[in-house]
Design a protein around this motif. Structure first.
Motif, mmCIF file in Angstrom:
data_model
loop_
_atom_site.group_PDB
_atom_site.id
_atom_site.type_symbol
_atom_site.label_atom_id
_atom_site.label_comp_id
_atom_site.label_asym_id
_atom_site.label_seq_id
_atom_site.Cartn_x
_atom_site.Cartn_y
_atom_site.Cartn_z
ATOM 1 N N TYR A 123 0.814 -1.211 0.000
ATOM 2 C CA TYR A 123 0.000 0.000 0.000
ATOM 3 C C TYR A 123 0.852 1.268 0.000
ATOM 4 O O TYR A 123 0.378 2.337 -0.347
ATOM 5 C CB TYR A 123 -0.920 0.022 1.234
ATOM 6 N N LEU A 124 2.117 1.143 0.429
ATOM 7 C CA LEU A 124 3.051 2.270 0.449
ATOM 8 C C LEU A 124 4.374 1.825 -0.177
ATOM 9 O O LEU A 124 4.775 0.659 -0.037
ATOM 10 C CB LEU A 124 3.323 2.730 1.892
ATOM 11 N N HIS A 125 5.058 2.736 -0.853
ATOM 12 C CA HIS A 125 6.395 2.429 -1.356
ATOM 13 C C HIS A 125 7.363 2.349 -0.178
ATOM 14 O O HIS A 125 7.113 2.904 0.902
ATOM 15 C CB HIS A 125 6.857 3.502 -2.353
ATOM 16 N N GLU A 176 -0.125 10.484 1.744
ATOM 17 C CA GLU A 176 0.194 9.123 1.320
ATOM 18 C C GLU A 176 -0.337 8.103 2.329
ATOM 19 O O GLU A 176 -0.902 7.066 1.951
ATOM 20 C CB GLU A 176 1.704 8.963 1.160
ATOM 21 N N MET A 177 -0.153 8.391 3.611
ATOM 22 C CA MET A 177 -0.644 7.494 4.658
ATOM 23 C C MET A 177 -2.160 7.374 4.582
ATOM 24 O O MET A 177 -2.717 6.268 4.647
ATOM 25 C CB MET A 177 -0.228 7.994 6.036
ATOM 26 N N GLN A 178 -2.842 8.500 4.435
ATOM 27 C CA GLN A 178 -4.309 8.475 4.395
ATOM 28 C C GLN A 178 -4.810 7.696 3.182
ATOM 29 O O GLN A 178 -5.741 6.899 3.280
ATOM 30 C CB GLN A 178 -4.863 9.894 4.374
ATOM 31 N N SER A 179 -4.176 7.907 2.030
ATOM 32 C CA SER A 179 -4.567 7.191 0.822
ATOM 33 C C SER A 179 -4.345 5.688 0.979
ATOM 34 O O SER A 179 -5.184 4.877 0.569
ATOM 35 C CB SER A 179 -3.772 7.715 -0.378
ATOM 36 N N ALA A 180 -3.219 5.306 1.579
ATOM 37 C CA ALA A 180 -2.912 3.888 1.785
ATOM 38 C C ALA A 180 -3.904 3.248 2.744
ATOM 39 O O ALA A 180 -4.364 2.123 2.529
ATOM 40 C CB ALA A 180 -1.492 3.734 2.316
ATOM 41 N N VAL A 183 -14.475 3.116 4.912
ATOM 42 C CA VAL A 183 -13.331 3.851 4.364
ATOM 43 C C VAL A 183 -13.305 5.249 4.964
ATOM 44 O O VAL A 183 -14.000 6.154 4.512
ATOM 45 C CB VAL A 183 -13.395 3.913 2.828
ATOM 46 N N THR A 184 -12.490 5.434 5.998
ATOM 47 C CA THR A 184 -12.389 6.713 6.710
ATOM 48 C C THR A 184 -11.026 7.358 6.528
ATOM 49 O O THR A 184 -10.892 8.557 6.748
ATOM 50 C CB THR A 184 -12.637 6.495 8.213
#
Length: 498
Positions: A50-52, A62-66, A78-79
Motif C-alpha cells: 500500500y506504500l512504497h 500518502e498514509m491516508q490514501s494507503a 473507508v475513513t
C-alpha cells in the motif's frame, strides 16, 4: 516462579509472540503522527504493497490514501483514519502475498462482466519476468513436505480437494506428481527460507502462507502454525491451500466478502467455498470447464469428507506406530473424570487414558455423547454435579453421563461467557468452573449457570500460565496442569480473589 514447560510426548518448539500482542498493546498508545502506532501501521502498509518502501518516509496524504485502500480491500468503513477497527484487521491472520494492484484489477474484472468484453488484466508485476497466467491447461503439483502432526494421507486429500475446487469451475486439469518435476510445488518452512526478508515467516498468527504468480509455481506455508483439517483451534490447511493455489494460477486478492481470495484467513463453514468473484477471476484466465457447467463445492460437504478421512487416518496411524496420534501432535481438549481417567479429544474422536497409563481409542464422540459436534474447543468433567461440559463456538453442551440435559445446548452469551474458549476446567479451590480465553479468564457458577461477579479478569492472576492453552487437567488437591500444543505447565499457585 513458574516451572519450565515440559513436553509429555515429543520435543516441542519454542513459541513465538504473535504481532497481534504488539498491536493490542499499541491500541492504548498515542495516535499522534510519529507515534509507535503509526510506525507499526506504516510497516504493515509497506509490507503489503500500500506504500512504497523508499526511505520509509511517507507524507500524511500518502498514509491516508494507503489506509483508505486497505480499508476498501478489507471491507471496512473507508475513513482514512487509523482507528482501532483498522488496526485490529491488520493483526488478523492473512496471506503473505502483497495486495498491490488488487483494487484496480477487481474494478477491471467487474467492468468486463457488465460490458461483456474480455478483461485485459495487466498487473503491476512484482518481478519483470513473471507472467500472469499459465499457457497450458494441464498442470502438475507436488507436496514437498507437510506438518509434523498431520499424516501425509490427510494432507494429500486436503491438497487434492483444494485443486479440485479450481478445476471444477475452470478449464484447468490438475494431477499430482509425487516424484516431480511439477509445475506447482507446495512446501512448509519456518522463519527465513531464502525468499527474502520480507517473505520470512513470523511464527503462529500473522502471515500464514504466501505463493508466487505463474510461472514460478510455488506456495509456501508457515510450519510454525497449528494446521488442522476440522478444528476451530488453528488454521484449516485446506482453506489456506486453496487460497494459495489461486495465487499460483495468477489470481490476486479480492475485496468481495466471503471470497476465497480475500487476503484474510477464512474458516471452513457451511457455505460455498468459492464466491462468484473467485469463479469469474479464474474463468477470465482459463475459460470455463468442459460442459460449461461449473461445479461448486459447499463447505459442509467438504467438512464431512475431511472428518471421515481424519477418523480413518487416526485408526491407521495408531495401528502403524502403536502410539496415539494425540501424542504425536496436538489435540482440541482434555479433561479427567471421577475415576482419574484422562479423556483426550481431537476432531470427531476421543481417547481414554487410565491412571495406569493404558490408552484406548480413538472412539467416535457421538457414540458416547449423542448430538455433540466434532472439533469441540473445550471440555471438562465436574465432580461437583458429576456432569460433562463441552464448549464450541457460541454454545455449551451439558451431559448427565451420555444423556444431553434438557435445555442444552445453551448460548455462552446467556451465561456471560466468551465465545471460543481456549480451555475449561473445574477448579476445586474455587468451587467453580474456570474458562481461559486469550489474556482473560472467566468463572462459571455451576449452580446458577451464570458468570461470577467481577469477572472476567486478567490471566496474570494465575502465576506462570501461558496464553492460548488448549487443555487443562485439575486434580482434587488443586494441582493444575495446562497444555499448549505439545507442552504442559504446572503453575505453582493461583491468587484466589474474593
Amino acid at each position: 516462579m513458574s516451572r519450565t514447560p515440559r513436553d509429555p510426548c515429543a520435543a516441542g518448539r519454542d513459541m513465538r509472540t504473535a504481532w497481534v500482542v504488539t498491536l493490542s498493546a499499541l491500541l492504548c498508545a498515542r495516535t499522534a503522527g510519529g507515534s509507535p502506532l503509526v510506525s507499526h501501521a506504516g510497516v504493515f502498509l509497506e509490507r503489503y504493497g500500500y506504500l512504497h518502501q523508499d526511505n520509509h518516509i511517507h507524507s500524511a496524504d500518502e498514509m491516508q490514501s494507503a489506509i483508505c485502500e486497505f480499508q476498501w480491500l478489507s471491507q471496512l468503513p473507508v475513513t482514512g483514519e487509523l482507528d482501532s477497527v483498522t488496526l485490529k484487521q491488520m493483526a488478523e491472520p492473512r496471506c503473505g502475498v502483497s495486495d498491490e494492484g488488487s483494487q484496480h484489477i477487481w474494478k477491471w474484472r467487474v467492468n468486463a462482466i457488465f460490458t461483456g468484453k474480455s478483461a485485459a488484466l495487466r498487473r503491476r508485476k512484482r518481478a519483470g519476468t513473471q507472467a500472469e497466467k499459465w499457457y497450458k491447461r494441464h498442470l502438475t503439483y507436488q507436496i514437498v513436505n507437510w506438518p509434523r502432526h498431520l499424516s501425509l494421507g490427510s494432507v494429500r486429500l486436503a491438497v487434492r480437494v483444494a485443486f479440485q475446487l479450481w478445476s471444477n469451475v475452470s478449464g484447468l486439469v490438475f494431477q499430482e506428481a509425487p516424484g516431480g518435476p511439477a509445475d506447482i510445488r507446495l512446501a512448509f518452512y519456518e522463519g527465513d527460507h531464502n525468499d527474502g526478508a520480507s517473505n520470512a515467516f513470523d511464527g503462529p498468527g500473522g502471515t500464514l502462507a504466501h505463493a508466487f504468480l505463474p510461472r514460478r509455481g510455488e506456495a509456501h506455508f508457515d510450519m510454525a502454525e497449528r494446521w488442522t483439517l476440522n478444528g476451530h483451534k488453528g488454521h484449516n490447511l485446506f482453506m489456506v491451500t486453496a487460497h494459495e493455489i489461486g495465487h499460483t494460477l495468477g489470481l490476486e486478492h479480492s475485496p468481495v466478502r466471503h471470497a476465497l481470495m480475500s487476503p484474510y484467513y477464512r474458516k471452513l463453514g457451511r457455505s460455498l467455498v468459492l464466491s462468484w468473484d473467485d469463479i469469474v477471476a479464474v474463468q477470465q484466465l482459463y475459460g470455463k470447464p468442459s460442459g460449461d457447467r461449473p461445479v461448486r463445492l459447499p463447505g459442509q460437504v467438504l467438512h464431512a469428507t475431511l472428518q471421515e478421512w481424519e477418523f480413518s487416518e487416526l485408526h491407521e496411524g495408531h495401528e502403524t506406530t502403536g502410539q496415539p496420534l494425540y501424542c504425536q501432535g496436538v489435540f482440541d481438549a482434555i479433561t479427567m473424570d471421577q475415576n482419574d481417567t484422562v479423556l483426550v479429544f481431537r476432531g470427531g474422536v476421543y481417547w481414554t487414558v487410565s491412571p495406569g497409563g493404558g490408552a484406548s481409542g480413538p472412539l467416535p464422540l457421538r457414540q458416547r455423547w449423542s448430538g455433540l459436534p466434532p472439533a469441540i474447543e473445550a471440555a471438562a468433567f465436574s465432580p461437583l454435579d458429576s456432569k460433562w461440559y463441552f464448549f464450541k463456538g457460541k454454545r455449551m453442551w451439558r451431559y448427565s453421563g451420555s444423556v444431553l440435559d434438557q435445555g442444552f445446548p445453551r448460548r455462552s452469551g446467556e451465561m456471560g461467557l466468551p465465545r471460543h474458549p481456549d480451555c475449561v476446567f473445574y477448579y476445586a479451590p474455587l468451587g467453580h468452573m474456570v474458562l481461559f480465553k486469550g489474556s482473560r479468564y472467566s468463572v462459571l457458577n455451576l449452580k446458577t449457570l451464570r458468570q461470577e461477579p467481577y469477572y472476567p479478569r486478567r490471566l496474570t492472576d494465575w502465576t506462570g500460565v501461558p496464553q492460548g492453552t488448549n487443555g487443562a487437567l485439575a486434580r482434587p488437591d488443586g494441582r493444575l496442569y495446562l497444555f499448549r500444543e505439545q507442552r504442559f505447565w504446572s503453575p505453582p499457585c493461583f491468587w484466589i480473589l474474593i
